[in-house]
Enzyme design. Structure first.
Site, PDB file in Angstrom:
ATOM      1  N   LYS A  53      38.977  46.735  48.284  1.00  0.00           N
ATOM      2  CA  LYS A  53      38.756  47.394  46.990  1.00  0.00           C
ATOM      3  C   LYS A  53      37.378  48.054  46.967  1.00  0.00           C
ATOM      4  O   LYS A  53      37.219  49.176  46.492  1.00  0.00           O
ATOM      5  CB  LYS A  53      38.897  46.365  45.857  1.00  0.00           C
ATOM      6  N   GLN A  97      39.341  38.425  40.727  1.00  0.00           N
ATOM      7  CA  GLN A  97      40.307  38.252  41.807  1.00  0.00           C
ATOM      8  C   GLN A  97      41.048  36.918  41.648  1.00  0.00           C
ATOM      9  O   GLN A  97      40.410  35.866  41.570  1.00  0.00           O
ATOM     10  CB  GLN A  97      39.588  38.328  43.162  1.00  0.00           C
ATOM     11  N   ASP A 120      42.898  45.568  35.322  1.00  0.00           N
ATOM     12  CA  ASP A 120      44.062  44.883  35.902  1.00  0.00           C
ATOM     13  C   ASP A 120      45.207  44.780  34.884  1.00  0.00           C
ATOM     14  O   ASP A 120      46.334  44.432  35.247  1.00  0.00           O
ATOM     15  CB  ASP A 120      43.662  43.467  36.352  1.00  0.00           C
TER      16      ASP A 120
END
Ligand code: NDP
Length: 290
Positions: A53, A97, A120
């Protein structure tokens, strides 16, 4: 003939589009979008994802910051980090994460991310927005699937779609997106009866269960669109690495029936990061356009 949907190529196009827009933004004297990734502990797979990422951000001109916290971090310490990022003017997107260590309440952490920075799309406000068809943030993997279908000119309206898997990250938002795009959607899961029969009715199948080659080609409707989200590592003594990646669908037999199919690797996988970049740019433009 079966058409293979090339996620790698589509994701490269999206990344290039994001990079061009970021470049324009910077040339116009505006601040670059910024993404913070919070990584807790030493999970190897998570470390790999985070570094991918970070690299993708750099290439697109997006500022990125990694916040590494030890496995032993307390809930309070983690929430303090999230709050700091919420208030940080250099950061427009925050990603925690997953998975988090078992002593941490994952949803509670996600609930503390400012919904305007929730790239997200896991905050309840954004889950609600998706359900209400209000523009917000949509989880990157299902959003990537929609983008693949769109860019492959696949019609969704009126089609029977079956989403295999009902996780908050993939299955449920996927089903909502397909519903919003006017498909007739069935959600199947581990308690579903007559799965093969259900799959046989699907014009569009999205498999996201994490079971290697579980869906057999013979179950699939002739001419269906098959999207394989699964990423599973299986032992392979013939491969130099000793393993290989396969999806949730038995590729060869499914490809023989499908009109369109996504491969693993090189299908949905690369789309997730492309959509993360796209969501980070969106956060900057929508809420912090200076
Ligand atoms: P989860 O484990 O959170 O959810 C799995 C879902 O599959 C559950 O709803 C479960 O049902 C269902 N399921 C499991 N076994 C069966 C079965 N035998 N028959 C029918 N349904 C079953 O997984 P995720 O949604 O997070 O991920 C799914 C897959 O997608 C994984 O392989 C993962 O690696 C991959 N993935 C890929 C991404 C990408 O970037 N391409 C991103 C995210 C995930 P129940 O609810 O009843 O338990």
């Amino acid at each position: 003939m079966t058409k293979i949907i090339d996620g790698k190529a589509i994701s490269a196009t999206i990344k290039a589009e994001v990079a061009a827009e970021v470049q324009q933004m910077i040339e116009a004297g505006k601040q670059a979008p910024g993404l913070a990734v919070v990584l807790v502990g030493e999970n190897k797979a998570s470390q790999v994802y985070v570094s991918m990422k970070k690299k993708a951000c750099e290439k697109a001109g997006i500022y990125s910051r990694e916040i590494q916290l030890p496995e032993t971090v307390t809930m309070n310490e983690l929430l303090t980090e999230v709050k700091k990022l919420n208030d940080d003017s250099q950061i427009h997107g925050i990603l925690v994460q997953l998975p988090l260590p078992s002593h941490i309440d994952e949803q509670e952490v996600l609930n503390h991310i400012d919904p305007r920075k929730d790239v997200d799309g896991f905050h309840p406000i954004n889950v609600g927005n998706l359900s209400l068809k209000i523009d917000g943030f949509v989880p990157c993997t299902p959003l990537g699937v929609m983008e693949m279908l769109k860019r492959s000119n696949i019609e969704i309206q009126g089609k029977n779609a079956l989403v295999l898997g009902r996780s908050n990250i993939v299955g449920k938002p996927m089903a909502m997106l397909l519903t919003n795009a006017h498909a007739t959607v069935t959600i199947a899961h581990s308690k579903t009866r007559d799965l093969a029969e259900q799959i046989g009715r699907a014009d569009i199948l999205v498999a996201a269960i994490g079971r290697p080659e579980f869906v057999k080609g013979e179950w699939i409707k002739e001419g269906a669109v098959v999207v394989d989200v699964g990423i599973n590592s299986i032992d392979d003594p013939n491969s130099a690495k000793g393993y290989r990646l396969v999806g949730d669908v038995e590729y060869e037999s499914a490809a023989a029936k499908a009109a369109h199919i996504t491969p693993v690797p090189g299908g949905v996988g690369p789309m997730t990061i492309a959509m993360l970049l796209s969501n980070t740019l969106k956060a900057k433009k929508k809420y912090y356009n200076s």
